[in-house]
Design a protein around this motif. Structure first.
Motif, mmCIF file in Angstrom:
data_model
loop_
_atom_site.group_PDB
_atom_site.id
_atom_site.type_symbol
_atom_site.label_atom_id
_atom_site.label_comp_id
_atom_site.label_asym_id
_atom_site.label_seq_id
_atom_site.Cartn_x
_atom_site.Cartn_y
_atom_site.Cartn_z
ATOM 1 N N GLN A 1 -18.201 -48.422 -12.093
ATOM 2 C CA GLN A 1 -18.156 -48.414 -10.772
ATOM 3 C C GLN A 1 -19.406 -49.027 -10.077
ATOM 4 O OE1 GLN A 1 -17.983 -44.394 -8.916
ATOM 5 N NE2 GLN A 1 -18.046 -45.155 -7.035
ATOM 6 N N THR B 1 -21.037 -51.448 -12.052
ATOM 7 C CA THR B 1 -20.985 -52.699 -12.328
ATOM 8 C C THR B 1 -20.369 -53.501 -11.205
ATOM 9 O OG1 THR B 1 -21.148 -51.990 -14.600
ATOM 10 C CG2 THR B 1 -20.185 -54.205 -14.080
ATOM 11 N N THR B 2 -19.061 -52.889 -10.961
ATOM 12 C CA THR B 2 -18.143 -53.537 -9.855
ATOM 13 C C THR B 2 -18.982 -53.784 -8.777
ATOM 14 O OG1 THR B 2 -16.046 -52.383 -10.948
ATOM 15 C CG2 THR B 2 -16.120 -53.289 -8.770
ATOM 16 N N GLU C 1 -21.176 -56.674 -8.954
ATOM 17 C CA GLU C 1 -20.507 -57.967 -8.744
ATOM 18 C C GLU C 1 -20.018 -58.455 -7.341
ATOM 19 O OE1 GLU C 1 -17.101 -57.490 -11.450
ATOM 20 O OE2 GLU C 1 -18.240 -57.834 -13.299
#
Length: 252
Positions: A181, A183-184, A187
């Motif tokens: 969650q 890391t997304t 990005e």
């Protein structure tokens, strides 16, 4: 005799004075030639607004539009342009008036040029002014497009910032968040940062950078959170035996 001579002298002096004043006045008069060859006294600027002069109904062709306007017969073409501004939206400097196949100057008078009641005048855009308007319209359209892009990116960044705050509160309360969650979310913020780099005058780049840095810190803190022990169920459930599928019958 003295009285007669005195009276005659006075009379002569009076005539002389009147004659000299008339000649001085004639020297101040300016004359102009009308189209028919008639020499008339040149009018002053104030005479163009004389109320005794009749008004003319002038038909002005502007492209496919016919505009009928009323103007004083002794008005100038420059004054006619001012009247046409309210009808066409064009400023006087953006107008070119054509009458009898010739462009008329601002200082030319309507009646001197032969404009009569229900005469037709052609109005066209000044090419340079038209080009300036087109450039200004393109500039405004570009600014509006950029502003829409900035607004869209800012709205998306606001939504992502709210998610960052939720993750921060969860970790602060001792709850562990799925690493995927975080890391997304990083990005997605970086994608918005790329969009901002391609938009002139964008100001949200610093806010995005701070959010990414905060998520990097939260990612480290999240890894230190204790994983709640998983509960293993060791109780076995018993079931009654199912009846035999096949029952055999005995025969003698």
């Amino acid at each position: 005799m003295m009285k007669r001579r005195l009276r005659r002298g006075e009379a002569v002096e009076s005539v002389t004075t009147t004659s000299s004043s008339s000649s001085a006045a004639s020297e101040l008069v300016e004359w102009e030639m009308r189209p028919g060859g008639m020499l008339v006294q040149k009018r002053s600027e104030s005479s163009s607004g004389d109320l005794s002069t009749p008004n003319l109904r002038i038909r002005v062709m502007y492209g496919a539009v016919l505009v009928q306007i009323s103007a004083n017969a002794q008005s100038t073409f420059g004054e006619l342009k001012k009247l046409l501004t309210a009808e066409t939206g064009l400023q006087p400097a953006e107008q070119r008036l054509i009458f009898r196949g010739k462009e008329r100057e601002n200082g030319e008078y309507l009646d001197t040029c032969g404009v009569k009641d229900r005469s037709k005048v052609v109005l066209i855009d000044d090419p340079e002014s038209k080009e300036r308007r087109m450039v200004e319209m393109r500039r405004k359209a570009k600014l509006e497009t950029i502003q829409r892009l900035i607004d869209n990116v800012s709205t998306e960044i606001d939504r992502l910032v709210e998610q960052v705050d939720v993750i921060e509160k969860s970790i602060a309360n001792g709850k562990r968040v799925a690493e995927l969650q975080i890391t997304t979310l990083i990005e997605m913020l970086m994608q918005q940062a790329v969009k901002l780099d391609n938009i002139p005058a964008a100001v949200d780049g610093e806010r995005v950078q701070k959010c990414v840095e905060k998520l990097d810190v939260l990612k480290v803190l999240n890894a230190k959170q204790k994983v709640p022990p998983s509960v293993v169920i060791s109780t076995w459930e018993t079931f009654d035996p199912s009846p035999a599928a096949n029952q055999w019958e005995l025969f003698d």
